[in-house]
Design an enzyme around this catalytic site. Structure first.
Site, PDB file in Angstrom:
ATOM      1  N   HIS A   1       0.834  -1.224   0.000  1.00  0.00           N
ATOM      2  CA  HIS A   1       0.000   0.000   0.000  1.00  0.00           C
ATOM      3  C   HIS A   1       0.858   1.260   0.000  1.00  0.00           C
ATOM      4  CE1 HIS A   1      -3.485  -2.575   1.032  1.00  0.00           C
ATOM      5  NE2 HIS A   1      -2.589  -3.214   1.768  1.00  0.00           N
TER       6      HIS A   1
ATOM      7  N   LYS B   1      17.169  20.861 -12.914  1.00  0.00           N
ATOM      8  CA  LYS B   1      16.387  19.639 -13.079  1.00  0.00           C
ATOM      9  C   LYS B   1      17.160  18.508 -13.733  1.00  0.00           C
ATOM     10  CE  LYS B   1      12.602  18.820 -12.194  1.00  0.00           C
ATOM     11  NZ  LYS B   1      11.301  19.190 -12.757  1.00  0.00           N
TER      12      LYS B   1
END
Ligand code: ARG
Length: 475
Positions: free
Chosen positions: A155, A282
């Protein structure tokens, strides 16, 4: 050049020709079409339907055309409708009317099904080899991190500690199943449609089982109507490719998460990253994102072909021409994604310290408390409840499980002695997983040794199949 016209008084309207035309995408079938023409020629010759002189003439022209196509000396023209008509024009340009003799006992319907099968077999074998390279990269990376603890998730929440090599190794098995699927598909696909003719077989006493053998198929179609109508091999290949794409997309998703600043586990190599046009800092995992995104396109191609086949009347209908572009696109796409993902996997470095620090967080050792009680004779349901209580106390005191006091433990359950602390280490939890397929070090080493041997054996079988196929193409 069109392959029909005798009964027509008008040439097709421009719009008809434009919609019918497939040579702009089916030209890639040319080598397979020429090879199946050679097989057809041999059976025409052995049936006595061609004089030895005519057969020799056609064979020479076909062989010349094979090299002209390979060197791009011969290309389709604006007037050619499809690969079959373009190649017949090529043959006739070389030997005149004799070139038209090959059409006896054969239709474009069995011809196109045969060509597409040969193309698909050739390329699915190549895909199986590329998957093998990815498996090898995964084995190497899993071995490199075979001693690095990390949190395991369910999960997307911390569940139990694992070795990171075990996390990476799981992918090897999904790809092994993909290769098995390709092998199953290959066995089912190895039925030659050639000889089915338009739909009813041929009255010229040609022997489909002989052309089948010549082209490396195991048998020829047991029903000529099925022979020209069957596109199961296209749908199945598209499903297998889609599933490989889904597996790649799950790798892509993991890499994206592991490369976030929040995780900071994965350092993707510069060569497998891209930058931003505006944000100089980035470094984006675009290969992982494309692997994730391309899966949608692959599934689209599969559903497109299934929708085209649904309710389609037998035998040949022109709808079937729509089988090619999705298959070509899926094969092309996968052959772009596989090497990029393989390179990304092979060159990514992982931060052992960060993974180790994260491993016990989120009370991932709570199962160890329950297992300790089970070993002391407590039923698991009671043990589970007790371990849950320990977590609740930790949360209220803002401490970790091993920081609970002796009295905290015994209040929860008298059998929770201070000995339990020995189980509350990441190393101990991992080391206790010794069974087949578990995350313990020895079990992981065994898993990787077995996977290495299996990949080697499978790839050697595939390289024999590739050699056999290319020998057949060269005959
Ligand atoms: N271009 C066609 C296809 O891809 C070849 C077969 C044409 N057959 C026909 N009966 N019109 O399916």
């Amino acid at each position: 050049m069109a392959l029909w016209g005798g009964r027509f008084s008008d040439a097709p309207a421009d719009a008809v020709f434009a919609l019918s035309r497939s040579v702009q995408f089916d030209w890639r079938l040319a080598p397979y079409d020429l090879r199946s023409s050679l097989a057809h020629l041999r059976v025409l010759k052995s049936s006595g339907l061609l004089t030895p002189e005519a057969a020799t003439k056609i064979e020479g022209a076909l062989k010349d055309l094979i090299s002209d196509v390979a060197s791009a000396k011969f290309l389709p023209s604006a007037e050619d409708e499809d690969v079959h008509s373009a190649l017949e024009r090529g043959l006739m340009e070389k030997i005149g009317e004799t070139g038209g003799a090959l059409r006896a006992g054969r239709s474009r319907n069995d011809q196109v099904a045969t060509d597409l099968k040969l193309y698909a077999i050739d390329h699915m074998l190549d895909i199986a080899q590329q998957i093998g390279l990815l498996q090898q990269a995964l084995i190497a990376k899993a071995t490199e991190y075979g001693d690095a603890p990390a949190p395991g998730f369910t999960h997307m929440q911390h569940a139990q500690p694992i070795l990171f090599g075990h996390e990476l190794a799981k992918h090897i098995h999904a790809f092994a199943r993909d290769i098995e699927r390709i092998q199953d598909w290959l066995a089912r696909t190895s039925v030659s449609p050639l000889g089915s003719g338009a739909l009813a077989g041929s009255g010229l006493c040609l022997q489909p089982e002989i052309t089948a053998k010549d082209l490396g198929f195991t048998s020829s179609s047991a029903n000529s109507i099925d022979g020209v109508s069957d596109r199961d091999f296209v749908a199945e290949a598209l499903f297998i490719i889609s599933l490989v794409g889904v597996h790649l997309s799950r790798i892509g998703e993991e890499w994206c998460i592991w490369a976030t600043t929040e995780f900071g586990w994965a350092k993707v190599a510069d060569a497998y990253s891209t930058g931003s046009s505006i944000m100089p800092q980035k470094k984006n995992p675009d290969m992982a994102e494309l692997a994730r995104g391309k899966a949608g396109r692959l599934i689209g191609n599969l559903t497109g072909v299934l929708a085209m086949l649904k309710g389609l009347p037998f035998a040949y209908n022109r709808d079937l021409q729509e089988d090619k572009e999705p298959l070509f696109d899926s094969i092309d796409t996968l052959r772009l994604v596989l090497p990029a993902v393989t390179g990304m996997v092979a060159t990514t470095a992982f931060d052992r310290a960060k993974m180790l620090a994260a491993a016990p967080q989120g009370f991932s050792l709570a199962t160890e408390v329950a297992d300790f009680l089970v070993r002391a004779g407590v039923p698991f349901a009671v043990a589970h409840e007790a371990a849950g209580k320990c977590v609740a106390i930790c949360e209220s005191k803002n401490i970790e499980l091993h920081e609970l006091s002796d009295s905290d433990f015994t209040t929860v359950n008298p059998k929770l002695t201070s000995e339990v602390r020995k189980s509350l280490t990441v190393e101990g939890a991992i080391a206790s997983r010794t069974t087949v397929g578990a995350t313990g070090k020895a079990a992981l080493a065994k898993q990787l040794a077995e996977a290495t041997a299996a990949v080697k054996a499978t790839q050697s079988k595939i390289s024999t199949q590739v050699t056999t196929f290319s020998e057949m193409m060269g005959q």
